[in-house]
Design a protein around this motif. Structure first.
Motif, PDB file in Angstrom:
ATOM      1  N   SER A  53       0.790  -1.252   0.023  1.00 15.77           N
ATOM      2  CA  SER A  53       0.171   0.161   0.099  1.00 15.77           C
ATOM      3  C   SER A  53       0.886   1.436   0.026  1.00 15.77           C
ATOM      4  CB  SER A  53      -0.901   0.050   1.263  1.00 15.77           C
ATOM      5  OG  SER A  53      -1.793  -1.201   1.124  1.00 15.77           O
ATOM      6  N   VAL A  54       2.069   1.196   0.682  1.00 18.25           N
ATOM      7  CA  VAL A  54       2.797   2.435   0.805  1.00 18.25           C
ATOM      8  C   VAL A  54       3.586   2.432  -0.709  1.00 18.25           C
ATOM      9  CG1 VAL A  54       5.012   3.359   1.719  1.00 18.25           C
ATOM     10  CG2 VAL A  54       3.449   1.933   3.133  1.00 18.25           C
ATOM     11  N   LEU A  55       3.982   1.511  -1.182  1.00 19.88           N
ATOM     12  CA  LEU A  55       4.632   1.782  -2.699  1.00 19.88           C
ATOM     13  C   LEU A  55       3.785   2.170  -3.693  1.00 19.88           C
ATOM     14  CD1 LEU A  55       6.762  -1.691  -2.604  1.00 19.88           C
ATOM     15  CD2 LEU A  55       7.514   0.672  -2.060  1.00 19.88           C
ATOM     16  N   SER A  56       2.181   1.724  -3.431  1.00 19.91           N
ATOM     17  CA  SER A  56       1.045   2.068  -4.225  1.00 19.91           C
ATOM     18  C   SER A  56       0.851   3.419  -4.391  1.00 19.91           C
ATOM     19  CB  SER A  56      -0.014   1.147  -4.299  1.00 19.91           C
ATOM     20  OG  SER A  56       0.154  -0.240  -4.484  1.00 19.91           O
ATOM     21  N   PHE A  57       1.178   3.804  -2.756  1.00 19.61           N
ATOM     22  CA  PHE A  57       0.702   5.405  -2.464  1.00 19.61           C
ATOM     23  C   PHE A  57       1.711   6.245  -3.156  1.00 19.61           C
ATOM     24  CE2 PHE A  57       2.238   8.856   0.112  1.00 19.61           C
ATOM     25  CZ  PHE A  57       1.038   9.515   0.707  1.00 19.61           C
ATOM     26  N   LEU A  73      -4.949  -1.338   1.972  1.00 21.98           N
ATOM     27  CA  LEU A  73      -5.416  -2.167   2.795  1.00 21.98           C
ATOM     28  C   LEU A  73      -4.692  -2.150   4.225  1.00 21.98           C
ATOM     29  CD1 LEU A  73      -6.543  -5.512   0.930  1.00 21.98           C
ATOM     30  CD2 LEU A  73      -7.791  -3.561   1.488  1.00 21.98           C
ATOM     31  N   ASP A  74      -4.949  -1.592   5.167  1.00 25.86           N
ATOM     32  CA  ASP A  74      -4.236  -1.432   6.541  1.00 25.86           C
ATOM     33  C   ASP A  74      -3.164  -0.479   6.637  1.00 25.86           C
ATOM     34  OD1 ASP A  74      -4.982  -1.945   9.205  1.00 25.86           O
ATOM     35  OD2 ASP A  74      -3.444  -3.327   9.451  1.00 25.86           O
ATOM     36  N   ASN A  75      -2.708   0.166   5.760  1.00 25.36           N
ATOM     37  CA  ASN A  75      -1.457   1.067   5.629  1.00 25.36           C
ATOM     38  C   ASN A  75      -1.804   2.015   4.088  1.00 25.36           C
ATOM     39  OD1 ASN A  75       0.700   2.366   6.586  1.00 25.36           O
ATOM     40  ND2 ASN A  75       2.110   0.421   6.167  1.00 25.36           N
ATOM     41  N   VAL A  76      -1.103   3.087   4.416  1.00 25.42           N
ATOM     42  CA  VAL A  76      -1.129   4.114   3.449  1.00 25.42           C
ATOM     43  C   VAL A  76       0.149   4.763   2.925  1.00 25.42           C
ATOM     44  CG1 VAL A  76      -2.347   6.003   2.541  1.00 25.42           C
ATOM     45  CG2 VAL A  76      -3.532   4.779   4.091  1.00 25.42           C
ATOM     46  N   ILE A 184      -9.003   1.167   3.375  1.00 25.95           N
ATOM     47  CA  ILE A 184      -9.635   0.116   4.254  1.00 25.95           C
ATOM     48  C   ILE A 184      -8.599  -0.142   5.365  1.00 25.95           C
ATOM     49  CG2 ILE A 184     -10.847  -2.141   4.509  1.00 25.95           C
ATOM     50  CD1 ILE A 184     -11.333  -2.176   1.633  1.00 25.95           C
ATOM     51  N   LYS A 185      -9.142   0.290   6.666  1.00 26.80           N
ATOM     52  CA  LYS A 185      -8.040   0.144   7.689  1.00 26.80           C
ATOM     53  C   LYS A 185      -8.692  -0.878   8.872  1.00 26.80           C
ATOM     54  CE  LYS A 185      -4.794   1.393  10.593  1.00 26.80           C
ATOM     55  NZ  LYS A 185      -4.713  -0.071  11.180  1.00 26.80           N
ATOM     56  N   ALA A 186      -7.944  -1.875   9.206  1.00 27.30           N
ATOM     57  CA  ALA A 186      -8.514  -2.753  10.124  1.00 27.30           C
ATOM     58  C   ALA A 186      -8.523  -2.077  11.418  1.00 27.30           C
ATOM     59  CB  ALA A 186      -7.539  -3.886   9.850  1.00 27.30           C
ATOM     60  N   PRO A 188      -8.389  -3.716  15.318  1.00 17.70           N
ATOM     61  CA  PRO A 188      -7.295  -2.750  15.638  1.00 17.70           C
ATOM     62  C   PRO A 188      -6.352  -2.956  14.524  1.00 17.70           C
ATOM     63  CG  PRO A 188      -6.969  -4.658  16.810  1.00 17.70           C
ATOM     64  CD  PRO A 188      -8.460  -5.056  16.298  1.00 17.70           C
ATOM     65  N   GLY A 189      -6.171  -4.039  13.706  1.00 21.77           N
ATOM     66  CA  GLY A 189      -5.236  -3.792  12.700  1.00 21.77           C
ATOM     67  C   GLY A 189      -3.530  -3.425  13.386  1.00 21.77           C
ATOM     68  N   ILE A 190      -2.912  -2.805  12.717  1.00 20.51           N
ATOM     69  CA  ILE A 190      -1.397  -2.625  13.223  1.00 20.51           C
ATOM     70  C   ILE A 190      -1.453  -0.902  12.738  1.00 20.51           C
ATOM     71  CG2 ILE A 190       0.954  -2.594  12.891  1.00 20.51           C
ATOM     72  CD1 ILE A 190       0.531  -5.631  12.534  1.00 20.51           C
ATOM     73  N   ASP A 191      -1.222  -0.075  13.778  1.00 21.30           N
ATOM     74  CA  ASP A 191      -0.900   1.273  13.544  1.00 21.30           C
ATOM     75  C   ASP A 191       0.565   1.340  13.587  1.00 21.30           C
ATOM     76  OD1 ASP A 191      -3.335   2.413  13.187  1.00 21.30           O
ATOM     77  OD2 ASP A 191      -3.532   2.493  15.538  1.00 21.30           O
ATOM     78  N   PHE A 192       1.328   1.497  12.118  1.00 22.98           N
ATOM     79  CA  PHE A 192       2.654   1.598  12.163  1.00 22.98           C
ATOM     80  C   PHE A 192       3.183   3.043  12.846  1.00 22.98           C
ATOM     81  CE2 PHE A 192       1.451  -1.548   9.186  1.00 22.98           C
ATOM     82  CZ  PHE A 192       2.462  -2.525   9.515  1.00 22.98           C
ATOM     83  N   GLU A 193       2.214   3.990  12.815  1.00 27.25           N
ATOM     84  CA  GLU A 193       2.500   5.350  13.451  1.00 27.25           C
ATOM     85  C   GLU A 193       1.320   5.879  14.048  1.00 27.25           C
ATOM     86  OE1 GLU A 193       3.761   8.215  10.629  1.00 27.25           O
ATOM     87  OE2 GLU A 193       2.622   7.603   9.107  1.00 27.25           O
ATOM     88  N   PRO A 194       1.195   6.896  14.684  1.00 23.54           N
ATOM     89  CA  PRO A 194      -0.078   7.087  15.414  1.00 23.54           C
ATOM     90  C   PRO A 194      -1.220   7.453  14.202  1.00 23.54           C
ATOM     91  CG  PRO A 194       1.600   8.227  16.332  1.00 23.54           C
ATOM     92  CD  PRO A 194       2.517   7.826  15.181  1.00 23.54           C
ATOM     93  N   ARG A 195      -2.427   6.657  14.856  1.00 16.80           N
ATOM     94  CA  ARG A 195      -3.645   6.907  13.800  1.00 16.80           C
ATOM     95  C   ARG A 195      -3.722   8.301  13.063  1.00 16.80           C
ATOM     96  NH1 ARG A 195      -8.111   3.329  13.660  1.00 16.80           N
ATOM     97  NH2 ARG A 195      -6.541   1.576  14.321  1.00 16.80           N
TER      98      ARG A 195
END
Length: 250
Positions: A53-57, A73-76, A184-186, A188-195
């Motif tokens: 998702s990061v690379l596609s962003f 999905l679950d990251n941006v 689409i954010k899960a 709790p999913g995983i927050d790689f940095e503050p939401r």
């Protein structure tokens, strides 16, 4: 619609980079561009998870003319970190990895149950054993002696994509995205940095694009697409159906 499911270099069953090189987010999003160019596609829809998702962003912001829609999905965006801490962490990981590779040892071998357990623990136990088995269909390979080893390049574990972009740079990329976006954010999913940082990026995309930008919070783990596909499939289908897209490739 034509659907291409890609293992990026160093992942799954794709080949590894040559010696004396390391994986970098620039290589990642350029790999997406190379695939588009190789097949001669005019535009594509990007559907990706986590690092993808990061690379596609990045690709959607840097090459907006090639991207018809972006589904994350679950990251941006890229994660921004303290540069000094980041540089030292990456440097130490690179040096450690080089020492391991220098020994020219075969990858560690496991029984099937052992490699499943290793995968389960390595993902923080936030994914089911059955879903680990699905990932290992391309993430592991059976050896002649009946043992299994992981197929990924050890160098992809170096966190070079973390901290490579500042918050300001991520904001500039976000503002350049012009296609319809579905995030689409899960939870709790995983927050790689503050939401709130993720929500800032979503807001910047909305302000910079004249196209539809959706944000959905769905109950589940980081691997929501494996765990609860029945929750996210309708969201994606409705987004594609209602976005008036020209691309036939995803």
């Amino acid at each position: 619609m034509t659907v291409l499911a890609i293992d990026l270099p160093g992942h799954g069953l794709s080949s590894h980079f040559s010696d004396c090189t390391h994986y970098d987010p620039f290589d990642g999003f350029l790999s997406i561009h190379r695939i588009i160019r190789h097949f001669g596609f005019d535009k594509v829809i990007l559907l990706a998870h986590s690092m993808g998702s990061v690379l596609s962003f990045i690709c959607a912001g840097v090459f907006p003319e090639l991207i018809d829609a972006y589904i994350a999905l679950d990251n941006v965006g890229p994660i921004s970190k303290n540069p000094l801490i980041y540089i030292r962490k990456v440097a130490e990981k690179i040096l450690k990895t080089e020492e391991i590779l220098k020994r020219k040892l075969p990858p560690p071998a496991y029984s099937y149950d052992g490699i499943v357990e290793r995968s389960y623990i390595g993902r923080g136990k936030n994914i089911s054993i059955e879903d680990c088995k699905i990932l290992l269909k391309r993430g592991a390979m059976k050896r002649p002696d009946g043992k299994y080893h992981f197929t990924h390049d050890l160098r992809v574990t170096i966190p070079t994509s973390v901290g490579r972009f500042t918050a300001e740079q991520s904001a500039i990329i976000a503002s350049a995205i012009q296609c319809p976006v579905c995030i689409i954010k899960a939870e709790p999913g995983i927050d790689f940095e503050p939401r709130e940082e993720l929500l800032k990026i979503v807001d910047i995309i909305r302000k910079g694009s004249s196209k539809k930008v959706e944000f959905h919070l769905v109950p589940g783990t980081h691997h929501i697409h494996l765990e609860r596909p029945e929750l996210i499939a309708p969201i994606i289908n409705n987004f594609l159906w209602n976005s008036s897209l020209n691309s036939k490739v995803m």
